[in-house]
Design an enzyme around this catalytic site. Structure first.
Site, PDB file in Angstrom:
ATOM      1  N   CYS A   2       0.941  -1.044  -0.068  1.00 13.78           N
ATOM      2  CA  CYS A   2       0.336   0.115   0.239  1.00 13.78           C
ATOM      3  C   CYS A   2       0.647   1.301   0.404  1.00 13.78           C
ATOM      4  O   CYS A   2       1.671   1.293   0.818  1.00 13.78           O
ATOM      5  CB  CYS A   2      -1.178  -0.312   1.458  1.00 13.78           C
ATOM      6  SG  CYS A   2      -1.478  -1.820   1.637  1.00 13.78           S
ATOM      7  N   ARG A  33       3.462   1.388  -6.655  1.00 14.31           N
ATOM      8  CA  ARG A  33       3.678   0.051  -5.288  1.00 14.31           C
ATOM      9  C   ARG A  33       2.386  -0.897  -6.079  1.00 14.31           C
ATOM     10  O   ARG A  33       2.279  -1.531  -5.059  1.00 14.31           O
ATOM     11  CB  ARG A  33       3.525   0.729  -3.605  1.00 14.31           C
ATOM     12  CG  ARG A  33       5.060   1.534  -3.134  1.00 14.31           C
ATOM     13  CD  ARG A  33       4.423   2.331  -2.120  1.00 14.31           C
ATOM     14  NE  ARG A  33       4.672   1.449  -1.167  1.00 14.31           N
ATOM     15  CZ  ARG A  33       5.442   1.386  -0.008  1.00 14.31           C
ATOM     16  NH1 ARG A  33       6.559   1.998  -0.442  1.00 14.31           N
ATOM     17  NH2 ARG A  33       5.737   0.569   0.180  1.00 14.31           N
ATOM     18  N   TRP A  81      -3.080  -2.268  -2.247  1.00 15.11           N
ATOM     19  CA  TRP A  81      -3.523  -3.488  -2.781  1.00 15.11           C
ATOM     20  C   TRP A  81      -3.741  -4.494  -1.402  1.00 15.11           C
ATOM     21  O   TRP A  81      -3.808  -4.353  -0.207  1.00 15.11           O
ATOM     22  CB  TRP A  81      -1.823  -3.663  -2.476  1.00 15.11           C
ATOM     23  CG  TRP A  81      -1.510  -4.561  -3.194  1.00 15.11           C
ATOM     24  CD1 TRP A  81      -1.896  -4.903  -4.897  1.00 15.11           C
ATOM     25  CD2 TRP A  81      -1.743  -6.525  -3.481  1.00 15.11           C
ATOM     26  NE1 TRP A  81      -1.876  -6.040  -5.846  1.00 15.11           N
ATOM     27  CE2 TRP A  81      -1.611  -6.701  -4.723  1.00 15.11           C
ATOM     28  CE3 TRP A  81      -0.689  -7.116  -1.981  1.00 15.11           C
ATOM     29  CZ2 TRP A  81      -0.872  -8.291  -5.193  1.00 15.11           C
ATOM     30  CZ3 TRP A  81      -0.264  -8.014  -2.328  1.00 15.11           C
ATOM     31  CH2 TRP A  81      -0.363  -9.090  -3.838  1.00 15.11           C
ATOM     32  N   ASN A 107      -1.572  -0.048   5.819  1.00 17.76           N
ATOM     33  CA  ASN A 107      -0.210  -1.333   5.322  1.00 17.76           C
ATOM     34  C   ASN A 107       0.204  -2.007   6.201  1.00 17.76           C
ATOM     35  O   ASN A 107       1.170  -2.061   7.466  1.00 17.76           O
ATOM     36  CB  ASN A 107       0.834  -0.080   5.253  1.00 17.76           C
ATOM     37  CG  ASN A 107       1.473  -1.065   3.810  1.00 17.76           C
ATOM     38  OD1 ASN A 107       1.125  -1.977   3.154  1.00 17.76           O
ATOM     39  ND2 ASN A 107       2.514  -0.619   3.625  1.00 17.76           N
ATOM     40  N   GLY A 108       0.338  -3.272   5.821  1.00 10.82           N
ATOM     41  CA  GLY A 108       0.520  -4.700   6.295  1.00 10.82           C
ATOM     42  C   GLY A 108      -0.778  -5.582   6.809  1.00 10.82           C
ATOM     43  O   GLY A 108      -2.124  -5.752   5.503  1.00 10.82           O
ATOM     44  N   GLU A 492      15.462 -15.674 -15.459  1.00 15.98           N
ATOM     45  CA  GLU A 492      15.311 -14.215 -16.203  1.00 15.98           C
ATOM     46  C   GLU A 492      14.401 -13.431 -17.080  1.00 15.98           C
ATOM     47  O   GLU A 492      13.287 -13.161 -16.582  1.00 15.98           O
ATOM     48  CB  GLU A 492      16.375 -12.651 -15.383  1.00 15.98           C
ATOM     49  CG  GLU A 492      16.207 -11.543 -15.402  1.00 15.98           C
ATOM     50  CD  GLU A 492      15.133 -11.032 -14.917  1.00 15.98           C
ATOM     51  OE1 GLU A 492      14.403 -12.117 -13.470  1.00 15.98           O
ATOM     52  OE2 GLU A 492      14.568  -9.771 -14.725  1.00 15.98           O
ATOM     53  N   LYS A 496      10.484 -11.603 -16.961  1.00 18.84           N
ATOM     54  CA  LYS A 496      10.681 -10.654 -17.653  1.00 18.84           C
ATOM     55  C   LYS A 496       9.308 -10.524 -18.325  1.00 18.84           C
ATOM     56  O   LYS A 496       8.545 -10.254 -18.452  1.00 18.84           O
ATOM     57  CB  LYS A 496      11.440 -10.091 -18.315  1.00 18.84           C
ATOM     58  CG  LYS A 496      12.769  -9.688 -17.134  1.00 18.84           C
ATOM     59  CD  LYS A 496      11.849  -8.334 -16.741  1.00 18.84           C
ATOM     60  CE  LYS A 496      12.247  -8.226 -15.272  1.00 18.84           C
ATOM     61  NZ  LYS A 496      12.019  -8.909 -14.177  1.00 18.84           N
ATOM     62  N   GLU A 499       5.789 -11.717 -17.071  1.00 13.52           N
ATOM     63  CA  GLU A 499       5.313 -10.404 -15.937  1.00 13.52           C
ATOM     64  C   GLU A 499       4.409  -9.507 -16.557  1.00 13.52           C
ATOM     65  O   GLU A 499       3.748  -8.801 -15.872  1.00 13.52           O
ATOM     66  CB  GLU A 499       5.861 -10.166 -14.756  1.00 13.52           C
ATOM     67  CG  GLU A 499       7.479 -10.120 -15.296  1.00 13.52           C
ATOM     68  CD  GLU A 499       8.190  -9.414 -13.536  1.00 13.52           C
ATOM     69  OE1 GLU A 499       7.707  -8.549 -12.806  1.00 13.52           O
ATOM     70  OE2 GLU A 499       9.315  -9.566 -13.480  1.00 13.52           O
ATOM     71  N   HIS A 515      16.443 -33.929 -20.493  1.00 15.49           N
ATOM     72  CA  HIS A 515      15.937 -34.607 -19.078  1.00 15.49           C
ATOM     73  C   HIS A 515      14.287 -34.350 -19.463  1.00 15.49           C
ATOM     74  O   HIS A 515      13.546 -34.642 -18.299  1.00 15.49           O
ATOM     75  CB  HIS A 515      16.806 -34.272 -18.495  1.00 15.49           C
ATOM     76  CG  HIS A 515      17.954 -34.370 -18.084  1.00 15.49           C
ATOM     77  ND1 HIS A 515      18.825 -35.869 -17.841  1.00 15.49           N
ATOM     78  CD2 HIS A 515      19.471 -34.192 -18.191  1.00 15.49           C
ATOM     79  CE1 HIS A 515      20.418 -35.672 -17.955  1.00 15.49           C
ATOM     80  NE2 HIS A 515      20.577 -34.923 -18.115  1.00 15.49           N
ATOM     81  N   LYS A 618       5.391  -3.398  -7.138  1.00  8.30           N
ATOM     82  CA  LYS A 618       6.367  -3.514  -6.125  1.00  8.30           C
ATOM     83  C   LYS A 618       7.462  -3.772  -5.396  1.00  8.30           C
ATOM     84  O   LYS A 618       8.336  -4.121  -6.061  1.00  8.30           O
ATOM     85  CB  LYS A 618       6.997  -1.551  -7.268  1.00  8.30           C
ATOM     86  CG  LYS A 618       7.654  -1.274  -7.231  1.00  8.30           C
ATOM     87  CD  LYS A 618       8.911  -2.097  -8.521  1.00  8.30           C
ATOM     88  CE  LYS A 618      10.124  -1.803  -8.160  1.00  8.30           C
ATOM     89  NZ  LYS A 618      10.601  -2.403  -9.534  1.00  8.30           N
TER      90      LYS A 618
HETATM   91  C1  AGP Z   1      11.110  -8.849 -11.043  1.00  9.15           C
HETATM   92  O1  AGP Z   1      10.940  -8.453 -11.640  1.00  9.15           O
HETATM   93  C2  AGP Z   1       9.523  -8.874 -10.031  1.00  9.15           C
HETATM   94  N1  AGP Z   1       8.815  -7.664  -9.409  1.00  9.15           N
HETATM   95  C3  AGP Z   1       9.575  -9.442  -8.785  1.00  9.15           C
HETATM   96  O2  AGP Z   1      10.086 -10.602  -8.800  1.00  9.15           O
HETATM   97  C4  AGP Z   1      10.798  -8.773  -7.198  1.00  9.15           C
HETATM   98  O3  AGP Z   1      12.118  -8.916  -7.923  1.00  9.15           O
HETATM   99  C5  AGP Z   1      10.524  -9.849  -5.861  1.00  9.15           C
HETATM  100  O4  AGP Z   1       8.801 -10.047  -6.114  1.00  9.15           O
HETATM  101  C6  AGP Z   1      11.804  -9.432  -5.855  1.00  9.15           C
HETATM  102  O5  AGP Z   1      11.646  -7.894  -4.917  1.00  9.15           O
HETATM  103  P1  AGP Z   1      12.058  -6.878  -4.174  1.00  9.15           P
HETATM  104  O6  AGP Z   1      13.909  -6.930  -5.084  1.00  9.15           O
HETATM  105  O7  AGP Z   1      11.736  -5.967  -3.590  1.00  9.15           O
HETATM  106  O8  AGP Z   1      12.996  -7.923  -2.898  1.00  9.15           O
END
Ligand code: AGP
Length: 623
Positions: A2, A33, A81, A107-108, A492, A496, A499, A515, A618
């Site tokens: 949040c 966020r 959120w 938040n939390g 990675e 990308k 997501e 395998h 985020k």
């Molecule tokens: C990566 O593109 C994502 N946003 C997600 O996997 C992110 O890396 C993960 O949530 C960890 O976040 P942090 O690095 O803020 O701990």
């Protein structure tokens, strides 16, 4: 996840901005966020006035336009959120209590809210929402008008004694214009100091447009702000201190700078992100000077293993680090997904160095794993991109990446900065422990120093990659293969694409193909292959070339990332992108970039919001 903003200003400032201006501007800066509803509450004319709405911030602004709020200099704002209770107007924050005299945002996750709710219901309190927040607001309101005898700070101190879990709470009351009271446990909150006005924010973005003087708040602290004062106590009311710092980036640097998206801007920020992370961390003789580490060199020299704790992209940075640190330092490196770590009774002791990697420094999974490791006696180091965030604050040492604010949900420049920081850590340990000669370290640092310009070379040819991406906008499945440090790069690249383009994508260790995964190869199946340097270890290169032949023979569309001059791949590649030559261990800093550009361009071609992809946030501040 949040976004939180609090404001207390004097009427003399009303000419510049009122509380509502600060709240809306702050919430706009915190949109990254991730959220699904927004709301504000202001104190004016002896009452609390609140507006809140599901959906994006613009919905709230329209709501306020339809039902204007009175001029005010005190207020709180929130982007939510959803955790307890879905996204809806009713579940949006602020929540009111004490007969509408008090407003709270949160938040939390309050883990024991059900029991408190039952108590309050039995006491005749009714609730309008399904949220844990409304329960906390009702508890605060009840304490305010009983034991705390109308003292909002004292009421907060009493309320937090009852709450378990993770929370940042902000509250205002109609009896106290000019006062905002906040409490934090396991969840982010930063104080902003102005002239005749003070601010609160989930991070500095919440008030960066108004002040750059900030104060880190610690665990289990309560802060009370008025226009001219701020006071910090612990949960028992004992005076406490925050740590003042100056925000070293301005709002402008968080703007898109002419790019179509924050994500693309941040991809193109990567030369600077790597260069800035290297800056000032070694001397002219190539000696590492990581002064900010705060763990005694003699202690670091004694560690017997490293455990990396991270999630998502940050975990892939840890996987790259494993190859480099084990090669340079001969220390075993285990890479653990934070959310798995503490539930498997891991073997951790005082000779274990925990290295958490987190862009936000607020990922709850990683924070809880770090806490667990600390309880087991391990030393903890945070590699983090967000100054003043919780994980570095709770770690014994911190190595900040200097990638600047990363606004797009999909991590790019922070990833390369994290890898760079882990290389610095590995070289520092090798220097301490004598695994590498100073000359070797100096040579590796020199190679690292060339990386920013090599990344720029790749960026200068982004057009080739964008053209491929647009031609593949209809793809519904893409595979990614890599070996050695190319394997986490493949993972990675797949993440990308998943997501931001919402396409099924999977990364594999190339050697794993036979395998099982090779059964996936069908005619036209797009397969990216990250090819290691020809000058690398033993037959790594030739084995990957064989893997390309294997998938091509079964109809795959082979998309190859290889090193300049690697002619061995040309005959088997439908499309090839060459990156500048660089030592094998440093190659992820280059090979990742085309995959980032590919995903960003393909998602953009599909018309998706690459900065705020669906379902994602985020900073994942809930477990
Ligand atoms: C990566 O593109 C994502 N946003 C997600 O996997 C992110 O890396 C993960 O949530 C960890 O976040 P942090 O690095 O803020 O701990």
């Amino acid at each position: 996840m949040c976004g939180i903003v609090g404001y207390a200003g004097t009427s003399s400032r009303v000419a510049d901005h009122g509380a509502l201006d600060v709240l809306i501007e702050g919430l706009r800066r915190l949109e990254y966020r991730g959220y699904d509803s927004a709301g504000v509450a202001v104190v004016a004319d002896g009452a609390v006035h609140s507006r809140k709405k599901a959906g994006k911030l613009v919905n709230l602004e329209n709501e306020i336009a339809d039902a204007p709020l009175p001029e005010s200099m005190t207020g709180i704002g929130h982007t939510r959120w959803a955790t307890h209770g879905g996204p809806s107007d009713g579940n949006a924050h602020p929540h009111l209590a004490d007969g509408g005299k008090l407003a709270m945002i949160h938040n939390g996750i309050i883990e024991n809210f059900a029991g408190i709710k039952a108590e309050l219901l039995a006491d005749g309190v009714s609730f309008l929402s399904e949220t844990d927040t409304e329960v906390a607001a009702a508890l605060l309101g009840r304490l305010y008008s009983t034991e705390a005898n109308g003292d909002l700070t004292a009421a907060m101190q009493l309320a937090v004694q009852r709450l378990e879990g993770a929370f940042t709470l902000l509250a205002v009351h109609q009896d106290h214009p000019g006062v905002v009271v906040a409490a934090r446990r396991n969840s982010p909150l930063v104080l902003g100091l102005g002239e005749g006005e003070n601010f609160l924010g989930s991070d500095v973005s919440g008030f960066i447009d108004f002040t750059r003087r900030a104060v880190e708040l610690g665990q289990d602290q309560i802060v009370t702000i008025t226009p001219d004062t701020h006071s910090i106590t612990d949960f028992n009311g004992n005076p406490a201190e925050g740590k003042e710092f100056t925000v070293d980036w301005d709002a402008a640097s968080a703007e898109k700078g002419g790019f179509p998206s924050f994500m693309e801007k941040e991809i193109f920020d990567q030369p600077a992100a790597v260069a800035d992370t290297l800056l000032g961390r070694s001397d002219a003789d190539g000696r590492l000077t990581l002064d900010e580490l705060r763990i005694a060199p003699e202690e670091l020299a004694e560690i017997s293993k490293i455990v990396v704790l991270a999630c998502g992209t940050s975990a892939y940075a840890g996987s790259v680090a494993k190859y480099a640190i084990e090669s340079w330092c001969r220390i075993p490196v285990e890479v653990e997904l934070s959310h798995e770590f503490r539930y498997r009774e891991p073997i951790v002791d005082e000779k274990t160095l925990i290295v958490s990697i987190s862009q936000s420094g607020e990922t709850m999974d990683t924070l809880m794993a770090v806490r667990y490791a600390k309880e087991q006696g391990a030393k903890t180091m945070s590699i983090c991109n967000t100054n003043g965030s919780t994980i570095p604050r709770e770690s014994d040492a911190v190595l900040y990446t200097h990638a600047g604010p990363e606004i797009a949900v999909a991590s790019t420049k922070a990833f390369l900065a994290q890898i760079t920081a882990t290389y610095l850590l590995g070289l520092y340990l090798a220097q301490l422990r004598g695994n590498l000669f100073q000359g070797q370290i100096k040579d590796i640092l020199a190679d690292l120093g060339k990386i920013p310009s090599k990344i720029q070379d790749v960026l200068d040819r982004a057009g080739e990659i964008k053209e491929l991406a647009r031609s593949m906008a209809d793809a519904n499945s893409v595979l990614f293969l890599g070996r050695h440090v190319g394997y986490p790069v493949a993972m990675e690249g797949a993440l990308k694409l998943k997501e931001i383009a919402y396409i099924h994508a999977e990364g594999f260790a190339a050697g794993e193909l036979k395998h099982g995964p090779i059964a996936l190869i069908d005619d036209g199946q797009p397969v990216f292959v990250v090819v290691p340097s020809q000058r690398g270890r033993d037959s790594l290169h030739s084995k990957v070339v064989s893997n390309i032949q294997e998938v091509r023979a079964r109809g795959a569309k082979t998309l190859v990332i290889a090193e300049d001059g690697d002619n061995a791949v040309k005959d088997f590649a439908e499309w090839v992108f060459f990156v500048p030559e660089t030592p094998t261990l440093l190659m992820p800093l280059l090979a990742t970039v085309p995959l980032q550009i590919f995903a960003c361009e393909l998602a953009s071609a599909k018309g998706y919001d690459v900065d705020q992809p669906r379902n994602l946030a985020k900073s994942v501040t809930v477990e």
